[in-house]
Enzyme design. Sequence first.
Site, mmCIF file in Angstrom:
data_model
loop_
_atom_site.group_PDB
_atom_site.id
_atom_site.type_symbol
_atom_site.label_atom_id
_atom_site.label_comp_id
_atom_site.label_asym_id
_atom_site.label_seq_id
_atom_site.Cartn_x
_atom_site.Cartn_y
_atom_site.Cartn_z
ATOM 1 N N ASN A 72 40.794 39.489 35.687
ATOM 2 C CA ASN A 72 41.879 38.597 35.302
ATOM 3 C C ASN A 72 43.116 39.351 34.838
ATOM 4 O O ASN A 72 44.236 38.849 34.979
ATOM 5 C CB ASN A 72 41.401 37.655 34.192
ATOM 6 C CG ASN A 72 40.422 36.622 34.703
ATOM 7 O OD1 ASN A 72 40.752 35.811 35.564
ATOM 8 N ND2 ASN A 72 39.207 36.641 34.174
ATOM 9 N N ASP A 73 42.938 40.532 34.286
ATOM 10 C CA ASP A 73 44.071 41.303 33.791
ATOM 11 C C ASP A 73 44.947 41.778 34.954
ATOM 12 O O ASP A 73 46.158 41.552 34.968
ATOM 13 C CB ASP A 73 43.563 42.491 32.985
ATOM 14 C CG ASP A 73 44.460 42.811 31.800
ATOM 15 O OD1 ASP A 73 45.361 42.016 31.501
ATOM 16 O OD2 ASP A 73 44.239 43.844 31.154
#
Length: 670
Positions: A400-401
């Site tokens: 997700n980063d």
Amino acid sequence: MTMSAGGVPHANGPVVAGDAGVTFAFSASGPEEEAARDAVVRAANHLLARQDAEGWWKGRFTTDVSYDAHDLFLRHVLGVPDERLAKASARWIRSQQSADGSWPLVFEGEGHLGTTVQAYAALRLAGDGPDEEHMLRCAAWVRARGGVAAAQLTARVWLAMLGCWSWDDLPEVPPEIIALPKWAPLNIYSFSSVMRVALVAISIISAHRPVRPAPFAIDELSAPPGTSAVPPAPSGGREKLFWRLNATVRVCSKGIPRPVREAAENACVRWLLERQEEDGSWGACTPMTTWVVLALHLHGYPPDHPVLKAAWGFLEDCGAWPEDGVRALHTVHSPVWDTCLSATALLDAGLAPGHPALVKAADWLLTRQADRPGDWAARRPRLSPGGWAFQFHNRTYPDNDDTSEVALALHRVNHPDPTRVDDALGRAVRWCLGMQSRNGGWAAFDVDNTSTLPARVPFFDFGEFCTDPPTADITAHVVEMLAALGRARDPRTRRAVRWLLGQQEANGAWYGRWGVNYVYGTGSVLPALVAAGVPRGHAAVRRAVAWLTSVQNADGGWGESWESYADPARAGRGPSTPSQTAWALLGLLAAGERDSTVVRDGVRWLTERQTEDGTWDEPQFTGTLVPRAVAAHYGYYGHVFPLMALGRYVRHTGDVSVGRQRNEATEPDR
């Protein structure tokens, strides 16, 4: 009238300053801003000159020397030593030794027992003698801290393979664990993605208990008389239960019918083979790949098997030679992360959104988007892929980063094919929304990976970091991305904002899971909250500003020691560094503090420390892989974050929400 970075006035139109073509539409407000403009131009030119022809950027990513040691251990255990490589690796390992004889996890940090024991054993394999001065200092340091018996588990596993420790004194990891269903406690998906691959590989290794004795003993690392020969077992009732259960598993393993054990190993091997990446790696990461190579070898794969040949090719490619006769191992390559951050930094600096370098970067990033399900699909089987991973080739473990930071960069680029970009961003938004955990936050790789059991079993000694729960820094980046793409009012974004507000520490800071530490967390959360519509006068924002102000160093910069993970009293305390100073400035700028003395002093700190070639020196490790256990040095952190902060300062913007507006993406498919 406008003014160039060098202070020369121009009467007509925006000023083009330097090769980067950075423009300033208004005059500098004073000498600090003038110096910052000059720094922005030079930093942008420095970065543009380092872009690969294919469009990506990649800095050197380094950790401690334990993985260099693992490489030498692997070659010994497999019986494929390379004397030239061993000598070169030994030179690198020796160069990183501290004056007290130990090896730290971070630059100029405190010695780490497990890393030091592994470095010592690796040097012995490379030919260093126990009577050499640097080895004597090391042995004395180890003995004073309890000897090998007190070292972390990973060190003792490798020593067992070298014949320097007993397998009977290590946890038993049965390969039958692969058969546990996803709903069962301690199934492989209960562990974080990084631990999961290692767990499956170690289960095969544990079943074989390989030993290739080293041509030496390490008795000189034994604890002094009177100290415990074995690390004490955890004292809690549940922990004692797991240790007793593990002892029972060891006894029972001896009675497992051979066909059952073979079937379990075969299932583990199939699981691993399904996750080998295009570059031959597992997770595009040398530690994970090293464990799997050893496991497959023990399972019977010959050295010339295509799977192992590809894996060895990856490991060889990760060996960097910073100077003649010196080899340092890259833990991973970080091109996706470095490229999206570099693009954002250049955009913050004022590079035209349609600049060829940015279009080329966008084109390359678009080719890296995951197009098939990864391990995350175990919990989200109906969610379509759409994330990005950290490395060149890693379609199994997008995160997700990276996904949020890539999307933040892509949506600001003026690409000649906007439909292609919009489609990619739509997939990214749907994937990220589908990866939101029940509590409203986002983790790195998984959804609701929050079981407390993996931290209590003796398979690893990383404690709570055996799992992957939501964190403030990653949740902030996803929220910032969703807000920039028109999702600020989405109920899921609002829920994440509430979760972030609830995660604020009493002192006003936020914990940083993937960067050191509270300065990183706070510098990540503030821009996200403001982008999502939280007023700058909100109590949480003001508390964060007060905390950042309180921990500013006398020299005007910010820094935080790696030891703050173990000792919260050190939060926000440490020598000033470029990246940490930039993180604080990014938070303060987002909070509306541009004209404050605190910000001006931070800007001055950065401009006064820029090198002649336009960058900043940062030997400190400000990245984090596993708090208290594995630190990371990102080669570009000391450049891209200062460029972001200075760029937003001179352009009078505190967030990255500028860019083409997007329509609301469709609902995620769960």
